[in-house]
Design an enzyme around this catalytic site. Structure first.
Site, PDB file in Angstrom:
ATOM      1  N   GLU A  87       0.529  -1.458   0.347  1.00  0.00           N
ATOM      2  CA  GLU A  87      -0.115  -0.099  -0.010  1.00  0.00           C
ATOM      3  C   GLU A  87       1.499   1.323   0.274  1.00  0.00           C
ATOM      4  OE1 GLU A  87      -2.935   0.674   2.299  1.00  0.00           O
ATOM      5  OE2 GLU A  87      -3.825   2.237   2.072  1.00  0.00           O
ATOM      6  N   GLU A  94       4.653   5.296   3.412  1.00  0.00           N
ATOM      7  CA  GLU A  94       4.275   6.153   3.831  1.00  0.00           C
ATOM      8  C   GLU A  94       5.226   6.984   4.173  1.00  0.00           C
ATOM      9  OE1 GLU A  94       1.344   7.948   3.651  1.00  0.00           O
ATOM     10  OE2 GLU A  94       2.146   9.572   4.754  1.00  0.00           O
ATOM     11  N   ASP A 108       9.584   7.884   0.562  1.00  0.00           N
ATOM     12  CA  ASP A 108       9.058   7.623  -0.513  1.00  0.00           C
ATOM     13  C   ASP A 108       8.636   6.575  -1.517  1.00  0.00           C
ATOM     14  OD1 ASP A 108       8.636   8.152  -3.763  1.00  0.00           O
ATOM     15  OD2 ASP A 108       9.819  10.323  -3.147  1.00  0.00           O
ATOM     16  N   ASP A 166      -1.672  12.280  -2.888  1.00  0.00           N
ATOM     17  CA  ASP A 166      -2.234  12.864  -2.534  1.00  0.00           C
ATOM     18  C   ASP A 166      -2.194  14.509  -4.277  1.00  0.00           C
ATOM     19  OD1 ASP A 166      -1.486  14.138   0.175  1.00  0.00           O
ATOM     20  OD2 ASP A 166       0.457  13.975  -0.818  1.00  0.00           O
ATOM     21  N   ASP A 224     -10.548  10.857  -5.300  1.00  0.00           N
ATOM     22  CA  ASP A 224     -12.135  11.592  -5.058  1.00  0.00           C
ATOM     23  C   ASP A 224     -12.086  13.159  -5.957  1.00  0.00           C
ATOM     24  OD1 ASP A 224      -9.829  12.909  -3.337  1.00  0.00           O
ATOM     25  OD2 ASP A 224     -11.391  14.511  -2.723  1.00  0.00           O
TER      26      ASP A 224
HETATM   27  C1  LIG Z   1      -4.835  11.978   0.841  1.00  0.00           C
HETATM   28  S1  LIG Z   1      -3.880  10.981   1.944  1.00  0.00           S
HETATM   29  C2  LIG Z   1      -4.117   9.502   1.886  1.00  0.00           C
HETATM   30  C3  LIG Z   1      -4.013   8.611   2.983  1.00  0.00           C
HETATM   31  C4  LIG Z   1      -4.675   7.335   2.601  1.00  0.00           C
HETATM   32  N1  LIG Z   1      -3.953   6.499   1.440  1.00  0.00           N
HETATM   33  C5  LIG Z   1      -5.817   7.120   2.293  1.00  0.00           C
HETATM   34  O1  LIG Z   1      -7.146   5.884   1.601  1.00  0.00           O
HETATM   35  O2  LIG Z   1      -7.144   7.326   3.685  1.00  0.00           O
HETATM   36  C6  LIG Z   1      -1.945  10.584   0.402  1.00  0.00           C
HETATM   37  C7  LIG Z   1      -0.778  10.226   1.168  1.00  0.00           C
HETATM   38  O3  LIG Z   1       0.292   9.473   0.718  1.00  0.00           O
HETATM   39  C8  LIG Z   1       1.479   9.490   1.000  1.00  0.00           C
HETATM   40  N2  LIG Z   1       2.287  10.415  -0.043  1.00  0.00           N
HETATM   41  C9  LIG Z   1       2.854  11.142  -0.738  1.00  0.00           C
HETATM   42  N3  LIG Z   1       3.539  11.297  -1.182  1.00  0.00           N
HETATM   43  C10 LIG Z   1       3.858   9.706  -1.497  1.00  0.00           C
HETATM   44  C11 LIG Z   1       5.693   9.006  -1.637  1.00  0.00           C
HETATM   45  N4  LIG Z   1       6.078   9.823  -2.434  1.00  0.00           N
HETATM   46  N5  LIG Z   1       5.477   7.753  -1.443  1.00  0.00           N
HETATM   47  C12 LIG Z   1       4.428   7.341  -0.432  1.00  0.00           C
HETATM   48  N6  LIG Z   1       3.597   7.640  -0.048  1.00  0.00           N
HETATM   49  C13 LIG Z   1       3.135   9.423   0.239  1.00  0.00           C
HETATM   50  C14 LIG Z   1       0.976  11.351   2.229  1.00  0.00           C
HETATM   51  O4  LIG Z   1       2.153  11.546   2.720  1.00  0.00           O
HETATM   52  C15 LIG Z   1      -0.800  11.225   2.383  1.00  0.00           C
HETATM   53  O5  LIG Z   1      -0.363  10.288   3.432  1.00  0.00           O
END
Ligand SMILES: C[S@@+](CC[C@H](N)C(=O)[O-])C[C@H]1O[C@@H](n2cnc3c(N)ncnc32)[C@H](O)[C@@H]1O
Length: 196
Positions: free
Chosen positions: A27, A52, A79, A101, A137
């Protein structure tokens, strides 16, 4: 707990993982980790790899793992692109990218996780027929992703009817992020792609 469950530096050696009979699932961007814990509890035979970079999210996941006594999750607190480079080829049975994001401003869109390059990198680490699941979304991000998958030689969108993108998967668990999006009047789109 983190030193015990964090992925170490360098190439990831899956031979050390005792619980992979049911597969290995990644994930990307697990947020608070609610969904990851839910899935890992339901599938004790499988291994889950969560990625994360947001440290508060990692801390919340660790607290839930401890509370729920979940032992089949490993964490990369960084990352996902960097993790993919260190995984063996064709090791993943599934990849989830839920509500990445959105980067809605035009000049920031190149920061979006989905790109031609990231799809290729995922394809190399996924087994043939493995599923890549995507939720968003933000309609523009959904369209952006479909456009990139359509020109990718590696993935096919599994779709027959609107329910295939309007209804989430059976193992779905909503998160704080999704509930906020719904409260603000947006809907989720749930896309399933199969690695060729
Ligand atoms: C909008 S949140 C959604 C969190 C979760 N997946 C959910 O459905 O509620 C996006 C998440 O992706 C993480 N994220 C952003 N860039 C990333 C990357 N390059 N690798 C891993 N995670 C990342 C952010 O820190 C954030 O926690």
């Amino acid at each position: 707990l983190l030193p015990r469950v964090a992925i170490g530096a360098g190439a990831v050696d899956l031979a050390d993982w005792p619980f992979r009979a049911g597969g290995l699932y990644l994930e990307i961007g697990f947020g608070d980790g609610e969904r990851l814990v839910h899935r890992a509890k339901a599938r004790p035979d499988a291994a889950f790899l969560g990625c994360e970079p947001f440290v508060n999210g990692v801390a919340k996941l660790l607290a839930s793992m401890e509370r729920e006594q979940v032992g089949n999750i490993r964490i990369h607190a960084g990352d996902a692109r960097e993790l993919l480079d260190r995984l063996p080829d064709a090791c993943l049975d599934g990849v989830d990218l839920f509500y990445p994001d959105p980067w809605p401003k035009r000049r920031h869109r190149k920061r979006r996780f989905v790109s031609d390059e990231s799809l290729s990198a995922l394809a190399v680490r996924m087994k043939p027929q493995a599923l890549l699941r995507f939720a968003s979304d933000i309609d523009d991000y959904t369209g952006w992703t479909l456009a990139r998958v359509a020109r990718s030689p590696d993935f096919t969108w599994l779709v027959d009817r609107p329910a295939d993108w309007r209804i989430p998967w059976p193992d779905w668990q909503s998160t704080r992020y999704e509930r906020k999006a719904f409260a603000e009047g947006r809907e989720g789109a749930y896309l399933t792609f199969r690695r060729r």
